[in-house]
Design a protein around this motif. Structure first.
Motif, PDB file in Angstrom:
ATOM      1  N   PRO A 167      45.805  40.979  53.626  1.00 53.04           N
ATOM      2  CA  PRO A 167      45.523  40.001  52.568  1.00 53.04           C
ATOM      3  C   PRO A 167      44.440  40.518  51.615  1.00 53.04           C
ATOM      4  CG  PRO A 167      45.310  39.000  54.746  1.00 53.04           C
ATOM      5  CD  PRO A 167      45.524  40.467  54.946  1.00 53.04           C
ATOM      6  N   LEU A 168      44.513  40.098  50.381  1.00 52.18           N
ATOM      7  CA  LEU A 168      43.541  40.512  49.369  1.00 52.18           C
ATOM      8  C   LEU A 168      42.482  39.440  49.198  1.00 52.18           C
ATOM      9  CD1 LEU A 168      46.059  41.835  46.704  1.00 52.18           C
ATOM     10  CD2 LEU A 168      44.789  43.170  48.378  1.00 52.18           C
ATOM     11  N   SER A 169      41.340  39.843  48.678  1.00 49.85           N
ATOM     12  CA  SER A 169      40.247  38.907  48.436  1.00 49.85           C
ATOM     13  C   SER A 169      39.961  38.888  46.937  1.00 49.85           C
ATOM     14  CB  SER A 169      39.012  39.364  49.215  1.00 49.85           C
ATOM     15  OG  SER A 169      37.918  38.551  48.895  1.00 49.85           O
ATOM     16  N   MET A 170      39.939  37.689  46.352  1.00 53.01           N
ATOM     17  CA  MET A 170      39.686  37.551  44.928  1.00 53.01           C
ATOM     18  C   MET A 170      38.324  36.889  44.723  1.00 53.01           C
ATOM     19  SD  MET A 170      42.106  35.925  41.920  1.00 53.01           S
ATOM     20  CE  MET A 170      42.799  34.751  43.019  1.00 53.01           C
ATOM     21  N   ARG A 171      37.510  37.505  43.847  1.00 53.22           N
ATOM     22  CA  ARG A 171      36.171  36.998  43.581  1.00 53.22           C
ATOM     23  C   ARG A 171      35.859  37.129  42.098  1.00 53.22           C
ATOM     24  NH1 ARG A 171      35.262  39.772  48.605  1.00 53.22           N
ATOM     25  NH2 ARG A 171      34.612  38.289  50.168  1.00 53.22           N
ATOM     26  N   LYS A 209      37.668  39.967  40.154  1.00 52.73           N
ATOM     27  CA  LYS A 209      37.839  41.213  40.893  1.00 52.73           C
ATOM     28  C   LYS A 209      38.681  40.933  42.132  1.00 52.73           C
ATOM     29  CE  LYS A 209      35.112  43.582  38.242  1.00 52.73           C
ATOM     30  NZ  LYS A 209      35.601  44.576  37.334  1.00 52.73           N
ATOM     31  N   ILE A 210      39.628  41.784  42.403  1.00 50.53           N
ATOM     32  CA  ILE A 210      40.461  41.660  43.596  1.00 50.53           C
ATOM     33  C   ILE A 210      40.183  42.869  44.467  1.00 50.53           C
ATOM     34  CG2 ILE A 210      42.794  41.432  44.501  1.00 50.53           C
ATOM     35  CD1 ILE A 210      43.576  40.260  41.761  1.00 50.53           C
ATOM     36  N   THR A 211      39.560  42.627  45.611  1.00 49.99           N
ATOM     37  CA  THR A 211      39.234  43.727  46.511  1.00 49.99           C
ATOM     38  C   THR A 211      40.425  44.012  47.410  1.00 49.99           C
ATOM     39  OG1 THR A 211      38.243  42.209  48.103  1.00 49.99           O
ATOM     40  CG2 THR A 211      36.775  43.199  46.505  1.00 49.99           C
ATOM     41  N   GLY A 212      40.622  45.274  47.686  1.00 54.83           N
ATOM     42  CA  GLY A 212      41.717  45.679  48.558  1.00 54.83           C
ATOM     43  C   GLY A 212      42.931  46.203  47.820  1.00 54.83           C
TER      44      GLY A 212
END
Length: 98
Positions: free
Chosen positions: A10-14, A22-25
């Motif tokens: 799963p991706l992390s959105m911040r 920003k979408i990490t991963g």
């Protein structure tokens, strides 16, 4: 999920301090040839969820966004460049027979 990753975590959105999302991963791939771009697009497309409908046997069941950053550097010593960003967006199908 990142369609270019094998693990499909799963991706992390911040939102950062400048208000940018920003979408990490997410993976980023550096390529230099058109064939490499097409191979990545095909790989990502192959990982999408599809299902049959009455109108389309391979209807997409997932949204997909492919972002391509293009940079062209000068061939002389001026160190100038030209940049572009292309976003390809495919929304999941919603075909209805009526």
């Amino acid at each position: 999920m990142d369609l270019l990753q094998e693990d499909r975590a799963p991706l992390s959105m911040r939102e950062d301090t400048n208000g940018e999302i920003k979408i990490t991963g997410l993976s980023e791939k550096l390529v230099s040839k058109e064939e490499q771009v097409m191979a990545l697009l095909q790989k990502g497309s192959a990982g999408r969820a599809t299902a049959s409908t009455e109108m389309n046997k391979t209807s997409s069941r997932s949204h997909a966004i492919f972002t391509i950053h293009i940079e062209q550097l000068s061939r002389d010593d001026s160190f100038t460049s030209c940049r572009a960003k292309v976003c390809l967006v495919d929304l999941s199908g919603s075909e209805r027979v009526k």
